[in-house]
Design a protein around this motif. Sequence first.
Motif, PDB file in Angstrom:
ATOM      1  N   THR A 141      -6.127  -0.243  -6.302  1.00 45.47           N
ATOM      2  CA  THR A 141      -7.244   0.603  -5.893  1.00 45.47           C
ATOM      3  C   THR A 141      -6.699   1.926  -5.385  1.00 45.47           C
ATOM      4  O   THR A 141      -5.823   1.950  -4.511  1.00 45.47           O
ATOM      5  CB  THR A 141      -8.071  -0.064  -4.789  1.00 45.47           C
ATOM      6  N   ILE A 142      -7.235   3.016  -5.914  1.00 44.84           N
ATOM      7  CA  ILE A 142      -6.873   4.352  -5.439  1.00 44.84           C
ATOM      8  C   ILE A 142      -7.967   4.838  -4.504  1.00 44.84           C
ATOM      9  O   ILE A 142      -9.162   4.701  -4.795  1.00 44.84           O
ATOM     10  CB  ILE A 142      -6.662   5.333  -6.607  1.00 44.84           C
ATOM     11  N   PHE A 143      -7.585   5.365  -3.358  1.00 48.07           N
ATOM     12  CA  PHE A 143      -8.566   5.908  -2.442  1.00 48.07           C
ATOM     13  C   PHE A 143      -7.892   6.969  -1.583  1.00 48.07           C
ATOM     14  O   PHE A 143      -6.661   7.109  -1.596  1.00 48.07           O
ATOM     15  CB  PHE A 143      -9.222   4.820  -1.591  1.00 48.07           C
ATOM     16  N   TYR A 155      -8.441  18.683  -5.457  1.00 49.35           N
ATOM     17  CA  TYR A 155      -7.740  18.313  -6.675  1.00 49.35           C
ATOM     18  C   TYR A 155      -8.146  16.909  -7.115  1.00 49.35           C
ATOM     19  O   TYR A 155      -8.507  16.064  -6.281  1.00 49.35           O
ATOM     20  CB  TYR A 155      -6.224  18.299  -6.456  1.00 49.35           C
ATOM     21  N   SER A 156      -8.053  16.674  -8.401  1.00 53.95           N
ATOM     22  CA  SER A 156      -8.049  15.293  -8.875  1.00 53.95           C
ATOM     23  C   SER A 156      -6.684  14.713  -8.531  1.00 53.95           C
ATOM     24  O   SER A 156      -5.667  15.408  -8.579  1.00 53.95           O
ATOM     25  CB  SER A 156      -8.280  15.256 -10.385  1.00 53.95           C
ATOM     26  N   LEU A 157      -6.659  13.452  -8.185  1.00 53.63           N
ATOM     27  CA  LEU A 157      -5.448  12.815  -7.679  1.00 53.63           C
ATOM     28  C   LEU A 157      -5.070  11.618  -8.528  1.00 53.63           C
ATOM     29  O   LEU A 157      -5.956  10.883  -8.990  1.00 53.63           O
ATOM     30  CB  LEU A 157      -5.675  12.376  -6.239  1.00 53.63           C
ATOM     31  N   GLY A 158      -3.795  11.439  -8.725  1.00 55.62           N
ATOM     32  CA  GLY A 158      -3.363  10.334  -9.570  1.00 55.62           C
ATOM     33  C   GLY A 158      -2.085   9.685  -9.094  1.00 55.62           C
ATOM     34  O   GLY A 158      -1.331  10.266  -8.296  1.00 55.62           O
ATOM     35  N   ILE A 207      -4.502  12.247   2.962  1.00 49.39           N
ATOM     36  CA  ILE A 207      -3.595  11.253   2.373  1.00 49.39           C
ATOM     37  C   ILE A 207      -4.320  10.537   1.234  1.00 49.39           C
ATOM     38  O   ILE A 207      -5.504  10.235   1.343  1.00 49.39           O
ATOM     39  CB  ILE A 207      -3.128  10.221   3.409  1.00 49.39           C
ATOM     40  N   ILE A 208      -3.612  10.264   0.164  1.00 49.86           N
ATOM     41  CA  ILE A 208      -4.127   9.408  -0.885  1.00 49.86           C
ATOM     42  C   ILE A 208      -3.326   8.112  -0.886  1.00 49.86           C
ATOM     43  O   ILE A 208      -2.141   8.103  -0.520  1.00 49.86           O
ATOM     44  CB  ILE A 208      -4.089  10.074  -2.278  1.00 49.86           C
ATOM     45  N   TYR A 209      -3.979   7.042  -1.263  1.00 55.95           N
ATOM     46  CA  TYR A 209      -3.377   5.715  -1.185  1.00 55.95           C
ATOM     47  C   TYR A 209      -3.474   5.013  -2.534  1.00 55.95           C
ATOM     48  O   TYR A 209      -4.323   5.322  -3.354  1.00 55.95           O
ATOM     49  CB  TYR A 209      -4.105   4.857  -0.150  1.00 55.95           C
ATOM     50  N   ARG A 253       0.851  -1.182   0.000  1.00 58.71           N
ATOM     51  CA  ARG A 253       0.000   0.000   0.000  1.00 58.71           C
ATOM     52  C   ARG A 253       0.890   1.236   0.000  1.00 58.71           C
ATOM     53  O   ARG A 253       1.673   1.442   0.934  1.00 58.71           O
ATOM     54  CB  ARG A 253      -0.927   0.033   1.217  1.00 58.71           C
ATOM     55  N   LEU A 254       0.782   2.027  -1.036  1.00 58.12           N
ATOM     56  CA  LEU A 254       1.510   3.282  -1.121  1.00 58.12           C
ATOM     57  C   LEU A 254       0.662   4.397  -0.524  1.00 58.12           C
ATOM     58  O   LEU A 254      -0.561   4.410  -0.679  1.00 58.12           O
ATOM     59  CB  LEU A 254       1.843   3.620  -2.572  1.00 58.12           C
TER      60      LEU A 254
END
Length: 122
Positions: free
Chosen positions: A68-70, A31-34, A77-79, A18-19
């Motif tokens: 999975t991005i969340f 923001y949109s996150l990527g 935090i984004i993962y 998990r990043l």
Amino acid sequence: VQLQASGGGSVQSGGSLRLSCAVSGFTVDDYSLGWFRHAPGKGRELISCRTRSDADTWYADSVQGRFTIFKDTSKNIIYLQMNNLKPEDTAAYYCAASQNVNWRAAVGYKLWGQGTLVTVSS
């Protein structure tokens, strides 16, 4: 404004990582996150992103069904949850943010964190 990615490491094929990407200077809801990756000998590619409203997510075919991005808004935090990792997933992974209306356009991602390295062995 800062994005700080972490969580990379070395795993065997089939494993999981998990990043995380801790954001400061703005909120993840604005923001949109990527997530991008840059593998040795290849160009940087956008592999997953989600709109700021959480209405949509997108995954590259190469990671669809495995990643999975969340986000956690309370922690800012984004993962990126990565399951069933394969040797071809070996790359430096980067988180990024975009305010572009076209949230799937890689060129719109102007805010970047440093990379975190993922190595998957067979």
